[in-house]
Design a protein around this motif. Sequence first.
Motif, mmCIF file in Angstrom:
data_model
loop_
_atom_site.group_PDB
_atom_site.id
_atom_site.type_symbol
_atom_site.label_atom_id
_atom_site.label_comp_id
_atom_site.label_asym_id
_atom_site.label_seq_id
_atom_site.Cartn_x
_atom_site.Cartn_y
_atom_site.Cartn_z
ATOM 1 N N ARG A 207 0.529 -1.196 0.197
ATOM 2 C CA ARG A 207 -0.292 0.288 0.182
ATOM 3 C C ARG A 207 0.894 1.617 0.320
ATOM 4 N N ALA A 211 0.629 4.968 -1.347
ATOM 5 C CA ALA A 211 0.203 6.058 -0.644
ATOM 6 C C ALA A 211 1.177 7.848 -0.062
ATOM 7 N N ARG A 298 -2.659 6.275 10.793
ATOM 8 C CA ARG A 298 -2.993 6.240 9.829
ATOM 9 C C ARG A 298 -1.601 6.315 8.856
ATOM 10 N N ASP A 302 -0.809 3.384 6.334
ATOM 11 C CA ASP A 302 -0.639 3.294 5.359
ATOM 12 C C ASP A 302 0.903 3.132 4.692
ATOM 13 N N THR A 323 -8.198 -0.070 5.852
ATOM 14 C CA THR A 323 -7.157 0.487 4.473
ATOM 15 C C THR A 323 -7.794 -0.544 3.708
#
Length: 368
Positions: A207, A211, A298, A302, A323
């Motif tokens: 991810r 991100a 967060r 990410d 997510t």
Amino acid sequence: MSAAGRDHASATAASDVAAAVREADFVRLVARADGDALAAAGVLARALDARGTPFQATVARPFEDADRGTDADLTVAVGHGGPADESVRGRPASATAFKAVQELGVEPDATLALAGAVAADDPGAIPSAPERAGVERRPGVAVPVADLADGLAHTTLVHAPFTGEEGRAADALADLDLGDAVDEEDRRRVASLVALTVAGDPGATERATEAVERALRPRVGGPFETLGGYADVLDATARERSGIAVALALGGDVREAALSAWRDHADRAHAAVRGADASRYEDLSVLRDAAPVGTVARLAADFRSPEPVTLALAGGEAAVRSTDGRDVADAVAAAANAVNGEAVGRGDRARARIDDADAFVAALREAL
């Protein structure tokens, strides 16, 4: 104590907010402690000032009531569902505030509203804002300062080996041999450096390569080097220094104080992502001693978490991010209720205040 605050309601219509504000003699704005809500409160406050309507603006952290400096005949909760006469909810709140100000017949501050939408990771929510603000994209990275080592070390849009480590950021940039006057090609090289560093980091998740895009090709405009940098500073100051945050949103001369809060917030967050006591369960990654919990959750979700749900814990506070598209608010509310705590949230993010972290983790695992 039962879990409270699950936000089931949709965003209040901008026309309703405008109608209430239009009739008020004194307005109190209470913003949630994040960049989007802070920007939304600033957009509303600047419009009130233009209309000559007295107001008070404050920031309220989760589960805390903002100080009441004086009584108001209209209280507007911005970005949350706390006690209020009207509320600007949903995400981004800055888009609703933008529309409400238009309803009032005042030209909204498009730059501030767009920064709020960027902070909410939804810059397209206000389609007319980029043209109204006169901002354009350029190559490079979204940082608030011209000093790239400072910017890369303290951004909270990215977590990488150089974030939170200004010396390492400077060393990475030195390898690019940038000139004294950074041009567009230099900025492209810096953006490539950031993207490749994130992609090549052994601790990063798949991810992370998506991100990191949030920090690249920034819009330029506003009181800081880039609009994304402005959004980053708004978010950090809202979480760290509420008084400075409000002054920044109102256009006060607090640039250096705001940047100092931004640096402090980033240093703590990146150190926590690296150094927190981490554990992993099915569908859930847990980071303990991980303040500031909202930003850590967060960043970890990410860039670091191997599971689709991430929980950051510190000092009786918990922040949860997902997510994979799942709505975690109900699960967090159920877990908080099971341990006599409190919860707020919606969609892919939620917060809780609890006394027993171990019991909360167990309850959340069951609720998920």
